[in-house]
Design a protein around this motif. Structure first.
Motif, PDB file in Angstrom:
ATOM      1  N   GLN A 179      55.739  33.701  40.620  1.00  0.00           N
ATOM      2  CA  GLN A 179      55.635  35.298  41.012  1.00  0.00           C
ATOM      3  C   GLN A 179      55.638  35.899  40.006  1.00  0.00           C
ATOM      4  OE1 GLN A 179      58.719  36.157  43.658  1.00  0.00           O
ATOM      5  NE2 GLN A 179      58.231  38.105  44.091  1.00  0.00           N
ATOM      6  N   LEU A 180      56.341  35.868  38.844  1.00  0.00           N
ATOM      7  CA  LEU A 180      56.286  36.728  37.584  1.00  0.00           C
ATOM      8  C   LEU A 180      55.097  36.631  37.107  1.00  0.00           C
ATOM      9  CD1 LEU A 180      57.566  38.629  35.643  1.00  0.00           C
ATOM     10  CD2 LEU A 180      58.441  36.603  34.479  1.00  0.00           C
ATOM     11  N   PHE A 181      54.583  35.381  36.879  1.00  0.00           N
ATOM     12  CA  PHE A 181      52.997  35.241  36.364  1.00  0.00           C
ATOM     13  C   PHE A 181      52.033  35.877  37.093  1.00  0.00           C
ATOM     14  CE2 PHE A 181      49.285  33.132  35.106  1.00  0.00           C
ATOM     15  CZ  PHE A 181      49.416  32.998  33.723  1.00  0.00           C
ATOM     16  N   CYS A 182      51.980  35.732  38.258  1.00  0.00           N
ATOM     17  CA  CYS A 182      50.894  36.534  39.202  1.00  0.00           C
ATOM     18  C   CYS A 182      51.175  37.807  39.208  1.00  0.00           C
ATOM     19  CB  CYS A 182      51.197  36.032  40.477  1.00  0.00           C
ATOM     20  SG  CYS A 182      50.782  34.376  41.094  1.00  0.00           S
ATOM     21  N   LEU A 183      52.233  38.727  39.035  1.00  0.00           N
ATOM     22  CA  LEU A 183      52.391  40.133  38.694  1.00  0.00           C
ATOM     23  C   LEU A 183      52.004  40.292  37.451  1.00  0.00           C
ATOM     24  CD1 LEU A 183      56.056  40.648  40.458  1.00  0.00           C
ATOM     25  CD2 LEU A 183      53.812  41.658  41.128  1.00  0.00           C
ATOM     26  N   ILE A 184      52.073  39.623  36.311  1.00  0.00           N
ATOM     27  CA  ILE A 184      51.669  39.931  35.074  1.00  0.00           C
ATOM     28  C   ILE A 184      50.010  40.066  35.106  1.00  0.00           C
ATOM     29  CG2 ILE A 184      51.343  38.977  32.908  1.00  0.00           C
ATOM     30  CD1 ILE A 184      54.235  37.975  33.033  1.00  0.00           C
ATOM     31  N   TYR A 185      49.596  38.949  35.672  1.00  0.00           N
ATOM     32  CA  TYR A 185      48.058  39.247  35.626  1.00  0.00           C
ATOM     33  C   TYR A 185      47.646  40.372  36.544  1.00  0.00           C
ATOM     34  CZ  TYR A 185      43.304  37.751  35.937  1.00  0.00           C
ATOM     35  OH  TYR A 185      41.725  37.948  36.100  1.00  0.00           O
ATOM     36  N   LEU A 186      48.106  40.598  37.813  1.00  0.00           N
ATOM     37  CA  LEU A 186      47.748  41.649  38.341  1.00  0.00           C
ATOM     38  C   LEU A 186      48.168  43.016  37.790  1.00  0.00           C
ATOM     39  CD1 LEU A 186      48.752  40.438  42.060  1.00  0.00           C
ATOM     40  CD2 LEU A 186      46.569  40.491  41.106  1.00  0.00           C
ATOM     41  N   SER A 187      49.150  43.155  37.068  1.00  0.00           N
ATOM     42  CA  SER A 187      49.229  44.359  36.482  1.00  0.00           C
ATOM     43  C   SER A 187      48.391  44.626  35.145  1.00  0.00           C
ATOM     44  CB  SER A 187      50.826  44.259  36.066  1.00  0.00           C
ATOM     45  OG  SER A 187      51.670  44.253  37.018  1.00  0.00           O
ATOM     46  N   LEU A 188      48.261  43.777  34.576  1.00  0.00           N
ATOM     47  CA  LEU A 188      47.261  43.510  33.207  1.00  0.00           C
ATOM     48  C   LEU A 188      45.858  43.789  33.615  1.00  0.00           C
ATOM     49  CD1 LEU A 188      48.584  40.639  30.999  1.00  0.00           C
ATOM     50  CD2 LEU A 188      48.841  43.149  30.649  1.00  0.00           C
ATOM     51  N   VAL A 207      37.448  37.909  41.315  1.00  0.00           N
ATOM     52  CA  VAL A 207      37.927  36.670  41.941  1.00  0.00           C
ATOM     53  C   VAL A 207      39.347  36.372  41.765  1.00  0.00           C
ATOM     54  CG1 VAL A 207      37.441  34.428  42.118  1.00  0.00           C
ATOM     55  CG2 VAL A 207      35.403  36.186  42.232  1.00  0.00           C
ATOM     56  N   TYR A 208      39.839  36.505  40.329  1.00  0.00           N
ATOM     57  CA  TYR A 208      40.859  35.910  39.947  1.00  0.00           C
ATOM     58  C   TYR A 208      41.917  36.905  40.400  1.00  0.00           C
ATOM     59  CZ  TYR A 208      40.533  32.181  36.930  1.00  0.00           C
ATOM     60  OH  TYR A 208      40.224  30.856  36.208  1.00  0.00           O
ATOM     61  N   ARG A 209      41.808  38.433  40.629  1.00  0.00           N
ATOM     62  CA  ARG A 209      42.783  39.114  41.300  1.00  0.00           C
ATOM     63  C   ARG A 209      42.952  38.839  42.636  1.00  0.00           C
ATOM     64  NH1 ARG A 209      44.347  43.585  39.331  1.00  0.00           N
ATOM     65  NH2 ARG A 209      44.447  44.624  41.270  1.00  0.00           N
ATOM     66  N   HIS A 210      41.842  38.387  43.356  1.00  0.00           N
ATOM     67  CA  HIS A 210      41.997  38.122  44.894  1.00  0.00           C
ATOM     68  C   HIS A 210      42.843  36.641  44.833  1.00  0.00           C
ATOM     69  CE1 HIS A 210      41.092  37.273  49.091  1.00  0.00           C
ATOM     70  NE2 HIS A 210      40.763  36.195  48.697  1.00  0.00           N
ATOM     71  N   HIS A 211      42.568  35.822  43.966  1.00  0.00           N
ATOM     72  CA  HIS A 211      43.378  34.608  43.947  1.00  0.00           C
ATOM     73  C   HIS A 211      44.717  34.892  43.577  1.00  0.00           C
ATOM     74  CE1 HIS A 211      44.305  30.234  43.062  1.00  0.00           C
ATOM     75  NE2 HIS A 211      44.889  30.768  41.917  1.00  0.00           N
ATOM     76  N   GLN A 213      48.345  34.136  45.776  1.00  0.00           N
ATOM     77  CA  GLN A 213      49.241  33.118  45.120  1.00  0.00           C
ATOM     78  C   GLN A 213      50.648  34.190  45.218  1.00  0.00           C
ATOM     79  OE1 GLN A 213      48.984  29.745  44.077  1.00  0.00           O
ATOM     80  NE2 GLN A 213      47.298  30.118  45.388  1.00  0.00           N
ATOM     81  N   LEU A 214      50.453  35.342  44.908  1.00  0.00           N
ATOM     82  CA  LEU A 214      51.789  35.894  44.621  1.00  0.00           C
ATOM     83  C   LEU A 214      52.496  35.924  46.056  1.00  0.00           C
ATOM     84  CD1 LEU A 214      53.485  38.161  43.382  1.00  0.00           C
ATOM     85  CD2 LEU A 214      52.070  39.913  44.125  1.00  0.00           C
ATOM     86  N   LYS A 215      51.772  36.127  47.373  1.00  0.00           N
ATOM     87  CA  LYS A 215      52.411  36.055  48.554  1.00  0.00           C
ATOM     88  C   LYS A 215      52.781  34.691  48.755  1.00  0.00           C
ATOM     89  CE  LYS A 215      49.328  39.484  50.649  1.00  0.00           C
ATOM     90  NZ  LYS A 215      48.096  39.675  51.458  1.00  0.00           N
ATOM     91  N   ALA A 216      52.437  33.745  48.424  1.00  0.00           N
ATOM     92  CA  ALA A 216      52.880  32.295  48.809  1.00  0.00           C
ATOM     93  C   ALA A 216      54.167  31.979  47.616  1.00  0.00           C
ATOM     94  CB  ALA A 216      51.570  31.227  48.329  1.00  0.00           C
TER      95      ALA A 216
END
Length: 626
Positions: free
Chosen positions: A157-166, A136-140, A144-147
């Motif tokens: 944007q960096l924070f979103c990339l960090i979560y998705l990468s981790l 669910v969080y990955r989809h979120h 958010q990364l696109k927005a």
């Protein structure tokens, strides 16, 4: 009583109580309690655990998994698996960082990821729950990364990339040299054994990031303790540590503030295996000065504003009240008796209001209403009397008495009962009713019609000689404060007057007033009913929306649900009757189901309510005939 929709969502009380029980079980704290908030966090001072409204809009299975993992992370993780003093102190110091929102949320994220691994290790059954949470969080974060890219919010944007990468099994996102270097540090979260290790990782990220970003994060993705909690210091935190060196400064030197540079990082850490020099300021080394310490600063005006913004949860005491049916007496209870009326009713006071002498106009109004419902009353009385008569004359199988015409059992049963004895004793109606009427301000266009339904009940019960009580209730919103919340219970027909011929016009004294605290009044009414000797006890609550009172908006549904549940433990049948303004809405059914489970009815207008109450009253009385 107005419709209250918190965060555009109704609170599912059954789900909330399930999460509350889980939180209490995991935290192992009797004083712990659960609340909804916009983000999940754990407050060790108040023993408060919050679960996030982030999950409100998700599908039920995702919502269930999300709320459960919130509870696991806070009640089990932060409570038992985190060094919470380290965690809290670190959060406090991060508030001095230029990118404080980014580093604060990164710290919470990394600690949650560490706790996820530990919790799954301790409780393997939670693995699927956390997998759902991550999905669910990955989809979120993908959305958010696109927005954030479109809006040009580089830190978000960096924070979103960090979560998705981790949380990704493979690197499928566009990276940069900076992100690659940060990720090489951040992936150490999966080897972290303690909260201190997470603190060290965050510090290393801060050193590497340096001044690469100048704009802090705009959005909040993960929650943490409110600012007023982070800024507070208890006595232990205020105690000065013993310095490594025992020298002392002779006098305080005057320094030019413009030339003085203070570090934004004042933590002690352990070097990792690479023996990195993090240039940390050692707080346990230094020189004693003449500056006084261990004193509390004076309270500032901003403190109150912050306290009001985040709120506090404190239990207050309440004085025990005594109910009375004496019409010549009005009781007012001030003070407190701890938790007598539940944790959501702190500071309440109860005023028991009795009837005044009847007015001529009230007698005329009652005469008109009773004539309108007279046909329904007559039909109900005849139906119930016929049922009683049939019960009275029903044959009973016995070994002696009058011979039964059904001889077939002589061949089908080993010891057939072929005789019956006609009952000569009358069937008794061992029943008592309590009618609670919501007198909140939103009843102003419904109260006259509701009175018809109440008159229908009263006349029917009176003719069948069934003892009952009728009361209206409301909260005095004008004079209510956080410390004192006056509530009025206006009894217009007490038990001992319910069968009197002239008691009916008292119903006309009910009028729409102000707020309403349903759970409180259900507790008071059920306590009174529980002391009565009748076998069958019914409590009917007439309402037109959610409970609404001071400090009661979010918790009113939960409190009312708990009050109904407690009343049923006393053997009391509680039935909720909801009056919809216009067309019946699906969310209305869900609301009533959350509070009353399957024991409720919803009517589209007061007239429809009266028509639906007629068969309900018949059903309740007939099934209670002994």
């Amino acid at each position: 009583m107005k419709q209250i929709i918190f965060n555009n969502k109704k609170i599912d009380t059954s789900l909330f109580l399930q999460m509350e029980n889980l939180a209490l079980s995991l935290s192992k704290e009797r004083e712990a309690f659960l609340e909804f908030d916009f983000q999940a966090y754990y407050d060790n001072e108040e023993q408060k655990i919050t679960i996030s409204h982030f999950w409100d809009t998700k599908e039920f299975q995702e919502q269930l998994a999300g709320l459960k993992t919130d509870v696991y992370l806070k009640a089990l993780g932060n409570k038992h698996l985190s060094n919470f003093d380290e965690f809290k102190n670190m959060l406090q110091e991060l508030q001095d960082f230029p990118l404080k929102s980014f580093f604060t949320q990164l710290y919470v994220l990394l600690e949650d990821l560490r706790l996820e691994e530990q919790i799954i290790g301790l409780r393997p059954g939670t693995k699927k729950l956390f997998e759902t949470r991550r999905a669910v969080y990955r989809h979120h974060f993908e959305s958010q990364l696109k927005a954030n890219t479109i809006r040009n919010f580089p830190t978000d944007q960096l924070f979103c990339l960090i979560y998705l990468s981790l949380t990704s099994s493979s690197m499928t996102y566009q990276t940069s040299d900076l992100l690659d270097e940060l990720l090489s540090i951040l992936f150490a979260v999966y080897e972290a054994k303690s909260t201190e290790d997470i603190s060290s990782i965050v510090f290393r990220v801060s050193q590497r990031l340096g001044s690469s970003l100048t704009q802090d994060m705009i959005n909040i993705y993960f929650g943490y303790l409110p600012l007023n909690k982070l800024s507070s210091k208890n006595e232990k935190q205020c105690e000065a540590k013993k310095l490594a060196n025992d020298d002392e400064q002779s006098e305080i030197e005057d320094r030019d503030s413009e030339d003085e540079k203070l570090s934004t990082w004042h933590r002690e850490s352990k070097n990792n295996d690479k023996d990195d020099n993090f240039l940390r300021f050692e707080v346990e080394s230094g020189t004693k000065t003449g500056i006084k310490a261990n004193f509390a600063r004076e309270q500032e005006d901003s403190d109150q504003a912050i306290g009001n913004a985040y709120g506090s949860s404190k239990q207050s005491e309440q004085r025990q009240s005594t109910t009375t049916d004496n019409p010549d007496q009005m009781n007012s209870q001030n003070g407190s008796n701890q938790n007598q009326y539940g944790k959501y009713n702190s500071g309440v006071t109860i005023n028991y209001l009795s009837t005044r002498p009847q007015l001529i106009d009230e007698k005329k109004q009652y005469s008109i209403l009773s004539s309108i419902v007279s046909k329904d009353v007559k039909e109900l009385r005849k139906t119930i009397e016929k049922t009683i008569e049939s019960k009275k004359n029903a044959p009973s199988d016995k070994y002696y008495g009058r011979l039964n015409k059904n001889w077939l059992r002589l061949f089908t049963e080993e010891k057939p009962k072929l005789f019956y004895k006609k009952n000569t004793e009358s069937k008794e109606l061992d029943i008592v009713f309590y009618l609670l009427i919501d007198c909140s301000g939103s009843m102003y266009n419904k109260m006259d019609e509701v009175k018809k339904s109440v008159v229908l009940f009263h006349e029917t019960l009176k003719q069948l000689k069934i003892t009952h009580k009728i009361s209206g209730f409301w909260e005095d919103a004008t004079n209510a404060t956080k410390e004192s919340k006056p509530n009025i219970l206006h009894t217009v027909i007490p038990f001992y007057q319910s069968l009197h011929h002239s008691s009916g016009p008292n119903i006309m004294q009910l009028h729409e007033e102000e707020d309403n605290r349903d759970g409180l009044m259900i507790r008071i009414a059920s306590e009174e009913l529980s002391k009565r000797s009748e076998k069958h006890k019914f409590l009917l609550v007439f309402t037109d929306g959610e409970p609404s009172a001071l400090d009661y908006f979010q918790d009113g549904i939960i409190d009312t649900h708990e009050a109904v549940k407690q009343a049923r433990k006393y053997g009391i049948d509680v039935i909720g009757t909801f009056i919809e303004e216009d067309e019946i809405q699906e969310e209305t059914y869900q609301l009533m189901k959350n509070i009353y489970q399957h024991h409720f009815l919803v009517a589209a207008g007061a007239e429809d309510l009266r028509l639906k109450l007629k068969p309900l009253l018949k059903k309740l009385i007939v099934r209670s005939i002994v």
